[in-house]
Design an enzyme around this catalytic site. Structure first.
Site, PDB file in Angstrom:
ATOM      1  N   ASP A  33      22.158 -51.554  45.576  1.00 53.24           N
ATOM      2  CA  ASP A  33      21.436 -52.458  44.621  1.00 53.24           C
ATOM      3  C   ASP A  33      22.148 -53.363  43.688  1.00 53.24           C
ATOM      4  O   ASP A  33      21.764 -53.896  42.653  1.00 53.24           O
ATOM      5  CB  ASP A  33      20.557 -51.749  43.671  1.00 53.24           C
ATOM      6  N   GLY A  34      23.463 -53.192  44.160  1.00 55.80           N
ATOM      7  CA  GLY A  34      24.544 -54.241  43.318  1.00 55.80           C
ATOM      8  C   GLY A  34      25.250 -53.520  42.260  1.00 55.80           C
ATOM      9  O   GLY A  34      26.150 -54.172  41.690  1.00 55.80           O
ATOM     10  N   HIS A 126      39.532 -67.322  21.970  1.00 57.77           N
ATOM     11  CA  HIS A 126      39.168 -68.566  21.579  1.00 57.77           C
ATOM     12  C   HIS A 126      37.984 -68.432  20.702  1.00 57.77           C
ATOM     13  O   HIS A 126      36.880 -68.379  21.044  1.00 57.77           O
ATOM     14  CB  HIS A 126      38.839 -69.146  22.876  1.00 57.77           C
ATOM     15  N   LYS A 192      41.133 -86.741  15.760  1.00 57.09           N
ATOM     16  CA  LYS A 192      40.048 -87.858  16.186  1.00 57.09           C
ATOM     17  C   LYS A 192      39.666 -88.695  14.911  1.00 57.09           C
ATOM     18  O   LYS A 192      39.374 -88.012  13.992  1.00 57.09           O
ATOM     19  CB  LYS A 192      38.838 -86.967  16.833  1.00 57.09           C
ATOM     20  N   ARG A 194      36.959 -91.535  13.580  1.00 56.12           N
ATOM     21  CA  ARG A 194      35.752 -92.242  13.849  1.00 56.12           C
ATOM     22  C   ARG A 194      35.857 -93.651  13.127  1.00 56.12           C
ATOM     23  O   ARG A 194      35.700 -93.695  11.955  1.00 56.12           O
ATOM     24  CB  ARG A 194      34.178 -91.325  13.690  1.00 56.12           C
ATOM     25  N   ASP A 218      47.451 -75.974  25.192  1.00 59.08           N
ATOM     26  CA  ASP A 218      46.000 -75.450  24.652  1.00 59.08           C
ATOM     27  C   ASP A 218      45.607 -73.986  25.038  1.00 59.08           C
ATOM     28  O   ASP A 218      46.777 -73.624  25.674  1.00 59.08           O
ATOM     29  CB  ASP A 218      44.895 -76.487  25.297  1.00 59.08           C
ATOM     30  N   SER A 222      39.825 -75.671  30.861  1.00 65.77           N
ATOM     31  CA  SER A 222      38.335 -75.522  31.909  1.00 65.77           C
ATOM     32  C   SER A 222      38.030 -76.365  32.752  1.00 65.77           C
ATOM     33  O   SER A 222      38.367 -76.545  33.790  1.00 65.77           O
ATOM     34  CB  SER A 222      37.338 -74.975  30.790  1.00 65.77           C
ATOM     35  N   GLY A 225      39.015 -81.740  30.881  1.00 64.25           N
ATOM     36  CA  GLY A 225      38.699 -83.069  30.127  1.00 64.25           C
ATOM     37  C   GLY A 225      39.288 -83.320  28.809  1.00 64.25           C
ATOM     38  O   GLY A 225      39.975 -84.350  28.619  1.00 64.25           O
TER      39      GLY A 225
END
Ligand code: R5P
Length: 292
Positions: A33-34, A126, A192, A194, A218, A222, A225
Site C-alpha cells: 500500500d506504499g 532556511h 534591491k 525600487r 546562497d 532551487s 533564478g
C-alpha cells in the site's frame, strides 16, 4: 553510532569515518500500500545514536523515514538520539503568511521531537523569520553553517584573485559574511531598490567589484533564478570571473544550465543534497559539532 537514512547514506558513512565510529545499516522495505518499513538491526541500548537524514526530494517520504528511524533508535534503548537533518524541508513556511496556513516549520519540529529526538542539528536552515534554531524546538538544537567550507573550497580550487564574496540578496548576508571571513576576503550582499512602479535596481551594496573575482553564495539554489539575476547584474559591473556556491543544491530543472549560461564559471554545493555539484562534504562540520 551513526544511522544513515536513505537520503543521506553516503554522508552518514563519511560522518562515521570522520568520527571513527560505527555505521549502522538500515533495513528498508515498502509495503504494497506504499507504507514504509524500516529497521535498525543493531544492539544500541545505552549508546549515543545519530540519525542522519536530509529531507530533500521527496520530502514527505524522507521525513517519514526519519520519524520511523528516530522511533526505532529510541525503542532499542539508545541513551541519546540526535536527529541530523542536513537539508531541512518545510523551513521556508516559518510563519503564517495568510490566515489559515500552518507554520510548517513548527509542525515538523514537533513531529521530530515526538518521534524520539533528544537533540537536533541542521545546516544553514532556511528560516528567515526565526531568530535562532533553538526557538523552533523544545529540545537542544544547533544550526551549523557550510559557508566557510564552500568559500575555502572555491578559494583553493578556483584560485580566486582579489575575491569578493557576495550574497545575492539581503537574506544571504549571513552566508556571505561567514564565507568572506573564512577566506579573509571582502564580502557584501546585493540590494534591491525600487526606483519606480516598474523599475527595480539591484546593486552590490557598497563594494567596488570591477575587475575582481566574485563568489556568489546562497543557502539554496532551487530554480536558479536568484543566482541568474545576481550574475547578470554583476556582469554589468565588469567583474572578472563569477562562481556560484550554495549549501543546498536543490537544482530544479535546468537550474545549473541557466546559471552557467548567465555566466558562472563553476557552480559548487555540498552533500546535504546529493547532486552533480555536491563537491564539498558537510561531514567534518557535523563531526566537529559532535565532538565539541
Ligand atoms: C531565498 O530566500 C533563498 O535564500 C534562495 O535565494 C532561494 O531559495 C533560491 O531560489 P531560486 O534558486 O529558485 O531562485
Amino acid at each position: 553510532m551513526i544511522v544513515g537514512g536513505s537520503a543521506s547514506r553516503d554522508l552518514a558513512e563519511r560522518i562515521s569515518k570522520e568520527l571513527d565510529c560505527e555505521f549502522a545499516p538500515v533495513e528498508r522495505e515498502r509495503f504494497p500500500d506504499g507504507e514504509l518499513y524500516v529497521r535498525i538491526p543493531e544492539e544500541i541500548e545505552g549508546e549515543e545514536v545519530a540519525v542522519i537524514q536530509s529531507t530533500c526530494y521527496p520530502p514527505n517520504e524522507n521525513y517519514m523515514e526519519l520519524f520511523l528511524l528516530l522511533d526505532a533508535a529510541k525503542g532499542l534503548g539508545a541513551e541519546k538520539v540526535s536527529a541530523v537533518i542536513p537539508y531541512f524541508a518545510y523551513a521556508r513556511q516559518d510563519a503564517r503568511f495568510k490566515p489559515g496556513e500552518a507554520i510548517s516549520l513548527k509542525t515538523v519540529a514537533k513531529l521530530i521531537e515526538s518521534a524520539g529526538a533528544d537533540e537536533v542539528y541542521t545546516i544553514d536552515l532556511h528560516a528567515h523569520r526565526i531568530e535562532s534554531t533553538p526557538d523552533v524546538f523544545n529540545i537542544p538544537a544547533q544550526n551549523l553553517t557550510a559557508a566557510p567550507l564552500l568559500a575555502q573550497y572555491a578559494s583553493e580550487e578556483f584560485q580566486l584573485e582579489d575575491p569578493v564574496v557576495m550574497g545575492p540578496d539581503g537574506e544571504a548576508k549571513q552566508w556571505a559574511e561567514n564565507a568572506g571571513k573564512a577566506i579573509g576576503a571582502d564580502w557584501d550582499f546585493m540590494v534591491k531598490e525600487r526606483l519606480g512602479p516598474e523599475k527595480v535596481e539591484i546593486t552590490p551594496r557598497e563594494l567596488d567589484v570591477e575587475g575582481r573575482d566574485v563568489l556568489v553564495i546562497d543557502d539554496i539554489i532551487s530554480t536558479g533564478g536568484t543566482m541568474v539575476e545576481a550574475i547578470q547584474i554583476l556582469k554589468e559591473h565588469a567583474v572578472k570571473n563569477i562562481y556560484a556556491a550554495c549549501t543546498h543544491p536543490v537544482l530544479g530543472t535546468n537550474a545549473l544550465e541557466k546559471i552557467k549560461m548567465a555566466g558562472a564559471e563553476e557552480v559548487v554545493g555540498t552533500d546535504t543534497i546529493p547532486s552533480k555539484v555536491s563537491v564539498v562534504s558537510v561531514a567534518p562540520i557535523i563531526a566537529k559539532a559532535f565532538t565539541q
